[in-house]
Design a protein around this motif. Structure first.
Motif, PDB file in Angstrom:
ATOM      1  N   LEU A  81       0.845  -1.173   0.000  1.00  0.00           N
ATOM      2  CA  LEU A  81       0.000   0.000   0.000  1.00  0.00           C
ATOM      3  C   LEU A  81       0.888   1.233   0.000  1.00  0.00           C
ATOM      4  CD1 LEU A  81      -2.997   0.935   0.340  1.00  0.00           C
ATOM      5  CD2 LEU A  81      -2.499   1.113   2.764  1.00  0.00           C
ATOM      6  N   LEU A  82       0.619   2.142  -0.913  1.00  0.00           N
ATOM      7  CA  LEU A  82       1.325   3.413  -0.968  1.00  0.00           C
ATOM      8  C   LEU A  82       0.353   4.492  -0.517  1.00  0.00           C
ATOM      9  CD1 LEU A  82       3.691   5.260  -1.798  1.00  0.00           C
ATOM     10  CD2 LEU A  82       2.682   5.323  -4.086  1.00  0.00           C
ATOM     11  N   GLU A  83       0.732   5.210   0.528  1.00  0.00           N
ATOM     12  CA  GLU A  83      -0.081   6.336   0.996  1.00  0.00           C
ATOM     13  C   GLU A  83       0.676   7.615   0.705  1.00  0.00           C
ATOM     14  OE1 GLU A  83      -0.923   8.448   5.159  1.00  0.00           O
ATOM     15  OE2 GLU A  83      -1.645   6.369   5.098  1.00  0.00           O
ATOM     16  N   VAL A  84      -0.010   8.568   0.086  1.00  0.00           N
ATOM     17  CA  VAL A  84       0.557   9.900  -0.114  1.00  0.00           C
ATOM     18  C   VAL A  84      -0.297  10.880   0.676  1.00  0.00           C
ATOM     19  CG1 VAL A  84       1.566   9.372  -2.352  1.00  0.00           C
ATOM     20  CG2 VAL A  84      -0.711  10.318  -2.260  1.00  0.00           C
ATOM     21  N   ARG A  85       0.356  11.902   1.226  1.00  0.00           N
ATOM     22  CA  ARG A  85      -0.341  12.864   2.086  1.00  0.00           C
ATOM     23  C   ARG A  85       0.246  14.252   1.843  1.00  0.00           C
ATOM     24  NH1 ARG A  85      -3.179  12.444   7.036  1.00  0.00           N
ATOM     25  NH2 ARG A  85      -3.159  10.207   6.655  1.00  0.00           N
ATOM     26  N   VAL A  86      -0.633  15.219   1.572  1.00  0.00           N
ATOM     27  CA  VAL A  86      -0.212  16.599   1.374  1.00  0.00           C
ATOM     28  C   VAL A  86      -0.861  17.431   2.473  1.00  0.00           C
ATOM     29  CG1 VAL A  86      -0.313  18.588  -0.170  1.00  0.00           C
ATOM     30  CG2 VAL A  86       0.102  16.295  -1.101  1.00  0.00           C
ATOM     31  N   THR A  87      -0.023  18.125   3.248  1.00  0.00           N
ATOM     32  CA  THR A  87      -0.505  18.914   4.373  1.00  0.00           C
ATOM     33  C   THR A  87      -0.230  20.387   4.110  1.00  0.00           C
ATOM     34  OG1 THR A  87      -0.010  17.071   5.861  1.00  0.00           O
ATOM     35  CG2 THR A  87      -0.335  19.234   6.874  1.00  0.00           C
ATOM     36  N   ASP A  88      -1.280  21.191   4.293  1.00  0.00           N
ATOM     37  CA  ASP A  88      -1.184  22.635   4.086  1.00  0.00           C
ATOM     38  C   ASP A  88      -1.821  23.343   5.268  1.00  0.00           C
ATOM     39  OD1 ASP A  88      -4.068  22.772   3.607  1.00  0.00           O
ATOM     40  OD2 ASP A  88      -3.645  21.988   1.612  1.00  0.00           O
ATOM     41  N   GLY A  89      -1.918  24.643   5.185  1.00  0.00           N
ATOM     42  CA  GLY A  89      -2.472  25.446   6.272  1.00  0.00           C
ATOM     43  C   GLY A  89      -3.989  25.481   6.327  1.00  0.00           C
ATOM     44  N   GLY A  90      -4.644  24.768   5.447  1.00  0.00           N
ATOM     45  CA  GLY A  90      -6.105  24.708   5.446  1.00  0.00           C
ATOM     46  C   GLY A  90      -6.713  25.705   4.485  1.00  0.00           C
ATOM     47  N   ALA A  91      -7.956  25.454   4.178  1.00  0.00           N
ATOM     48  CA  ALA A  91      -8.714  26.296   3.255  1.00  0.00           C
ATOM     49  C   ALA A  91     -10.064  26.613   3.881  1.00  0.00           C
ATOM     50  CB  ALA A  91      -8.903  25.575   1.917  1.00  0.00           C
ATOM     51  N   THR A  92     -10.754  27.585   3.320  1.00  0.00           N
ATOM     52  CA  THR A  92     -12.069  27.928   3.852  1.00  0.00           C
ATOM     53  C   THR A  92     -13.093  26.846   3.538  1.00  0.00           C
ATOM     54  OG1 THR A  92     -12.504  29.220   1.860  1.00  0.00           O
ATOM     55  CG2 THR A  92     -11.688  30.415   3.782  1.00  0.00           C
ATOM     56  N   GLU A  93     -12.921  26.142   2.417  1.00  0.00           N
ATOM     57  CA  GLU A  93     -13.821  25.043   2.053  1.00  0.00           C
ATOM     58  C   GLU A  93     -13.054  23.730   2.076  1.00  0.00           C
ATOM     59  OE1 GLU A  93     -16.135  25.371  -1.509  1.00  0.00           O
ATOM     60  OE2 GLU A  93     -16.263  27.536  -1.323  1.00  0.00           O
ATOM     61  N   GLU A  94     -13.717  22.670   2.520  1.00  0.00           N
ATOM     62  CA  GLU A  94     -13.090  21.359   2.506  1.00  0.00           C
ATOM     63  C   GLU A  94     -12.924  20.886   1.064  1.00  0.00           C
ATOM     64  OE1 GLU A  94     -13.871  16.924   4.235  1.00  0.00           O
ATOM     65  OE2 GLU A  94     -14.050  18.660   5.552  1.00  0.00           O
ATOM     66  N   PRO A  95     -11.785  20.274   0.755  1.00  0.00           N
ATOM     67  CA  PRO A  95     -11.594  19.757  -0.598  1.00  0.00           C
ATOM     68  C   PRO A  95     -12.680  18.745  -0.960  1.00  0.00           C
ATOM     69  CG  PRO A  95      -9.537  19.725   0.613  1.00  0.00           C
ATOM     70  CD  PRO A  95     -10.611  20.068   1.591  1.00  0.00           C
ATOM     71  N   ARG A  96     -13.215  18.851  -2.170  1.00  0.00           N
ATOM     72  CA  ARG A  96     -14.250  17.924  -2.642  1.00  0.00           C
ATOM     73  C   ARG A  96     -14.188  17.866  -4.154  1.00  0.00           C
ATOM     74  NH1 ARG A  96     -17.910  21.257  -4.804  1.00  0.00           N
ATOM     75  NH2 ARG A  96     -18.086  23.330  -3.960  1.00  0.00           N
ATOM     76  N   GLN A  97     -14.695  16.767  -4.684  1.00  0.00           N
ATOM     77  CA  GLN A  97     -14.779  16.635  -6.130  1.00  0.00           C
ATOM     78  C   GLN A  97     -15.799  17.626  -6.672  1.00  0.00           C
ATOM     79  OE1 GLN A  97     -14.964  12.033  -5.946  1.00  0.00           O
ATOM     80  NE2 GLN A  97     -14.679  12.583  -8.095  1.00  0.00           N
ATOM     81  N   ARG A  98     -15.504  18.148  -7.852  1.00  0.00           N
ATOM     82  CA  ARG A  98     -16.429  19.080  -8.504  1.00  0.00           C
ATOM     83  C   ARG A  98     -16.916  18.472  -9.805  1.00  0.00           C
ATOM     84  NH1 ARG A  98     -12.837  24.335  -8.762  1.00  0.00           N
ATOM     85  NH2 ARG A  98     -14.062  24.536 -10.650  1.00  0.00           N
ATOM     86  N   ILE A  99     -18.092  18.871 -10.192  1.00  0.00           N
ATOM     87  CA  ILE A  99     -18.630  18.487 -11.497  1.00  0.00           C
ATOM     88  C   ILE A  99     -18.339  19.640 -12.433  1.00  0.00           C
ATOM     89  CG2 ILE A  99     -20.693  17.920 -12.808  1.00  0.00           C
ATOM     90  CD1 ILE A  99     -21.857  16.800 -10.150  1.00  0.00           C
ATOM     91  N   VAL A 100     -17.599  19.356 -13.493  1.00  0.00           N
ATOM     92  CA  VAL A 100     -17.219  20.398 -14.440  1.00  0.00           C
ATOM     93  C   VAL A 100     -17.604  19.958 -15.847  1.00  0.00           C
ATOM     94  CG1 VAL A 100     -15.339  21.263 -13.016  1.00  0.00           C
ATOM     95  CG2 VAL A 100     -14.868  19.515 -14.714  1.00  0.00           C
TER      96      VAL A 100
END
Length: 148
Positions: A81-100
């Motif tokens: 199992l390969l786990e990748v993790r990106v940590t930042d200072g946060g955003a006003t909205e939680e990351p989510r998939q968008r329909i484009v």
């Protein structure tokens, strides 16, 4: 050739800037070459590129104007199992998939992550947020030596 790896982990800090995404892609590609299959490596590089790109575009940096990128390989019974993790200072909205729409020039990052990863998610703490993804791959048995 893919080398069997029990458990290994890496962590890098990159600038909260487009060059940070390039540095993260090059670092993960260099560290994991030979440790995982080339197919999984291509997927992992794409996932890291999307997650770091999203952090740069949509989130605040960590102190020092950086983003932390970490990955680790864990061995299971029949797969790694390969786990990748990106940590930042946060955003006003939680990351989510968008329909484009088909003509949109952006907005597909987490859809790409969702397609390549077995699963992904978001964790928040008092310091920021981490977006992680897990990719799995079967163990490969070594080729028998000729004449043995």
């Amino acid at each position: 050739m893919v080398t069997a790896v029990a458990e290994r982990a890496w962590c890098v800090v990159v600038p909260h800037h487009a060059r940070g995404a390039r540095q993260a892609r090059h670092r993960i590609a260099g560290e994991l070459a030979g440790a995982i299959s080339s197919e999984l490596l291509a997927d992992a590089v794409a996932v890291v590129a999307e997650l770091v790109g999203n952090a740069i575009r949509h989130a605040r940096p960590l102190p020092g104007d950086v983003i932390r990128v970490a990955w680790r390989i864990r061995a299971g019974v029949s797969h790694q199992l390969l786990e990748v993790r990106v940590t930042d200072g946060g955003a006003t909205e939680e990351p989510r998939q968008r329909i484009v729409g088909p003509d949109s020039v952006d907005g597909r990052g987490l859809t790409i992550v969702d397609a390549l990863a077995d699963r992904w998610g978001v964790e928040r703490d008092g310091l920021g947020q981490s977006v992680w993804a897990e990719l799995s791959f079967p163990h490969r048995t070594p080729e028998p030596s000729a004449g043995v």
